[in-house]
Design an enzyme around this catalytic site. Structure first.
Site, PDB file in Angstrom:
ATOM      1  N   ASP A   1      36.706  38.056  29.063  1.00  0.00           N
ATOM      2  CA  ASP A   1      35.875  38.773  29.402  1.00  0.00           C
ATOM      3  C   ASP A   1      35.829  40.124  29.009  1.00  0.00           C
ATOM      4  O   ASP A   1      34.840  40.962  29.229  1.00  0.00           O
ATOM      5  CB  ASP A   1      35.716  38.657  30.985  1.00  0.00           C
ATOM      6  CG  ASP A   1      36.966  39.140  31.807  1.00  0.00           C
ATOM      7  OD1 ASP A   1      37.862  39.744  31.215  1.00  0.00           O
ATOM      8  OD2 ASP A   1      36.726  39.158  32.975  1.00  0.00           O
ATOM      9  N   SER A   2      36.947  40.426  28.196  1.00  0.00           N
ATOM     10  CA  SER A   2      37.012  41.719  27.473  1.00  0.00           C
ATOM     11  C   SER A   2      35.705  41.902  26.395  1.00  0.00           C
ATOM     12  O   SER A   2      35.540  42.594  25.576  1.00  0.00           O
ATOM     13  CB  SER A   2      38.248  41.907  26.815  1.00  0.00           C
ATOM     14  OG  SER A   2      38.762  40.764  26.004  1.00  0.00           O
TER      15      SER A   2
ATOM     16  N   ASP B   1      37.570  32.732  29.818  1.00  0.00           N
ATOM     17  CA  ASP B   1      37.730  33.625  31.014  1.00  0.00           C
ATOM     18  C   ASP B   1      36.785  33.411  31.897  1.00  0.00           C
ATOM     19  O   ASP B   1      35.432  33.751  31.708  1.00  0.00           O
ATOM     20  CB  ASP B   1      37.846  34.985  30.309  1.00  0.00           C
ATOM     21  CG  ASP B   1      38.729  35.934  31.144  1.00  0.00           C
ATOM     22  OD1 ASP B   1      39.297  35.576  32.285  1.00  0.00           O
ATOM     23  OD2 ASP B   1      39.108  37.089  30.849  1.00  0.00           O
TER      24      ASP B   1
ATOM     25  N   GLU C   1      41.755  35.357  37.404  1.00  0.00           N
ATOM     26  CA  GLU C   1      42.841  36.439  37.808  1.00  0.00           C
ATOM     27  C   GLU C   1      43.073  36.278  39.199  1.00  0.00           C
ATOM     28  O   GLU C   1      42.446  35.646  40.017  1.00  0.00           O
ATOM     29  CB  GLU C   1      42.052  37.823  37.533  1.00  0.00           C
ATOM     30  CG  GLU C   1      41.769  37.850  36.116  1.00  0.00           C
ATOM     31  CD  GLU C   1      40.767  39.297  36.149  1.00  0.00           C
ATOM     32  OE1 GLU C   1      40.890  40.332  37.060  1.00  0.00           O
ATOM     33  OE2 GLU C   1      40.703  39.640  34.945  1.00  0.00           O
TER      34      GLU C   1
ATOM     35  N   GLU D   1      49.842  41.213  32.667  1.00  0.00           N
ATOM     36  CA  GLU D   1      49.383  42.268  32.037  1.00  0.00           C
ATOM     37  C   GLU D   1      49.768  43.568  32.717  1.00  0.00           C
ATOM     38  O   GLU D   1      49.929  43.734  33.692  1.00  0.00           O
ATOM     39  CB  GLU D   1      47.917  42.358  32.204  1.00  0.00           C
ATOM     40  CG  GLU D   1      47.079  43.570  31.632  1.00  0.00           C
ATOM     41  CD  GLU D   1      45.592  43.340  31.261  1.00  0.00           C
ATOM     42  OE1 GLU D   1      45.157  42.181  31.530  1.00  0.00           O
ATOM     43  OE2 GLU D   1      45.008  44.287  30.703  1.00  0.00           O
TER      44      GLU D   1
HETATM   45  O1  KIV Z   1      39.692  39.673  28.903  1.00  0.00           O
HETATM   46  C1  KIV Z   1      40.588  39.361  28.062  1.00  0.00           C
HETATM   47  O2  KIV Z   1      40.771  39.663  27.217  1.00  0.00           O
HETATM   48  C2  KIV Z   1      42.109  39.484  28.883  1.00  0.00           C
HETATM   49  C3  KIV Z   1      43.134  39.244  28.044  1.00  0.00           C
HETATM   50  C4  KIV Z   1      43.406  40.952  27.745  1.00  0.00           C
HETATM   51  C5  KIV Z   1      44.352  38.817  28.579  1.00  0.00           C
HETATM   52  O3  KIV Z   1      42.221  39.150  29.750  1.00  0.00           O
END
Ligand code: KIV
Length: 267
Positions: free
Chosen positions: A46-47, A85, A117, A184
């Site tokens: 979700d980045s 994610d 998460e 993380e």
């Molecule tokens: O959203 C993401 O890219 C992540 C990674 C940094 C583990 O959760």
């Protein structure tokens, strides 16, 4: 086995044998490159929010956006396990909601697993997904969807009680059936302790070299993120942003001078 797709079960079995290589990707083109580079696992993080969509946090990303990008990555990746994610509020409301939304990533977007998460308090949700056939990647330490309650993107587990509670989290996720756990932004000694304590592989990002695997955001690795916003935990292996800038400047100058299109570019 050599050209078979990586599954959650095969990645789980790498613990203690082979380091696990993970990266994010958000579209089919980069997913193909990441896949061809020999990555075990591609996370459609979700980045996406910051890396592609221009948001400041991951909180605004929706299920529909994540489904759209996960399907693109699944079309581009041939061997890597594609993990979707689960975005903010797509699994927190109830286990039923979590199961329905996780199922959409598998059924509609072609994901091989989902990531959620949270620690001990999320174990029941993970067990519910896994018992219904959906592999889950856990995520503890700095959990960006909790940035508002954490008070910012800070190193986690610095005090003894906080470190002990993260160790409980890691154990609980492995017991609930998570095939691996992202850790993380914790001190490297804690990353090592979590790797020792957790029966499932730990995938570190800012958690030290003792984790069972590593993950980075692709945009940081290839230098698409501005240097001033690249976090300390990321290493820039290329300066692709600079290469793109130079290519655009050369194109602009050729268009202005009339050098492009040249004899090889015309019919
Ligand atoms: O959203 C993401 O890219 C992540 C990674 C940094 C583990 O959760």
């Amino acid at each position: 086995m050599k050209n078979e797709r990586w599954t959650a079960a095969r990645i789980r079995a790498l613990k203690g044998h082979e380091r696990i290589v993970c990266l994010t990707a958000y579209d089919a083109t980069t997913a193909r490159l990441v896949d061809e580079g020999g990555t075990h696992l591609i996370l459609v993080g979700d980045s996406l929010a910051q890396a592609v969509l221009g948001y400041d946090t991951t909180l605004p990303v929706t299920m529909e956006q994540m489904l759209h990008h996960t399907a693109a990555v699944a079309r581009g990746a041939r061997r890597a396990l594609v993990v979707a994610d689960m975005p903010f509020l797509s699994y927190q409301v109830s286990d039923e909601q979590a199961l329905r939304n996780a199922g959409r990533f598998v059924q509609e977007a072609g994901a091989g697993a989902v990531k959620i998460e949270g620690g001990v308090f999320r174990a029941a949700t993970i067990a519910r997904l896994v018992s219904n056939g959906i592999p889950v990647l856990g995520h503890i330490g700095l959990t960006p969807q909790s940035v508002l309650t954490l008070g910012g993107y800070k190193v986690q587990g610095r005090s003894d009680p906080a470190a002990a509670s993260l160790i409980e989290d890691a154990r609980a996720l492995a017991e609930a059936g998570a095939f691996a756990v992202v850790v993380e932004c914790v001190p490297q000694a804690l990353g090592a302790a979590l790797t020792e304590a957790c029966a499932a592989p730990t995938i570190g990002i800012g958690a030290g070299a003792q984790c069972d695997g590593q993950i980075l955001v692709l945009n940081d690795l290839v230098g698409l993120t501005p240097p001033e916003t690249t976090p300390r935990m990321a290493k820039r292996y290329a300066e692709t942003g600079e290469t793109i800038r130079e290519a655009i400047a050369a194109y602009r100058s050729d268009v202005v001078s009339g050098a492009f299109p040249g004899p090889k570019n015309v019919y």
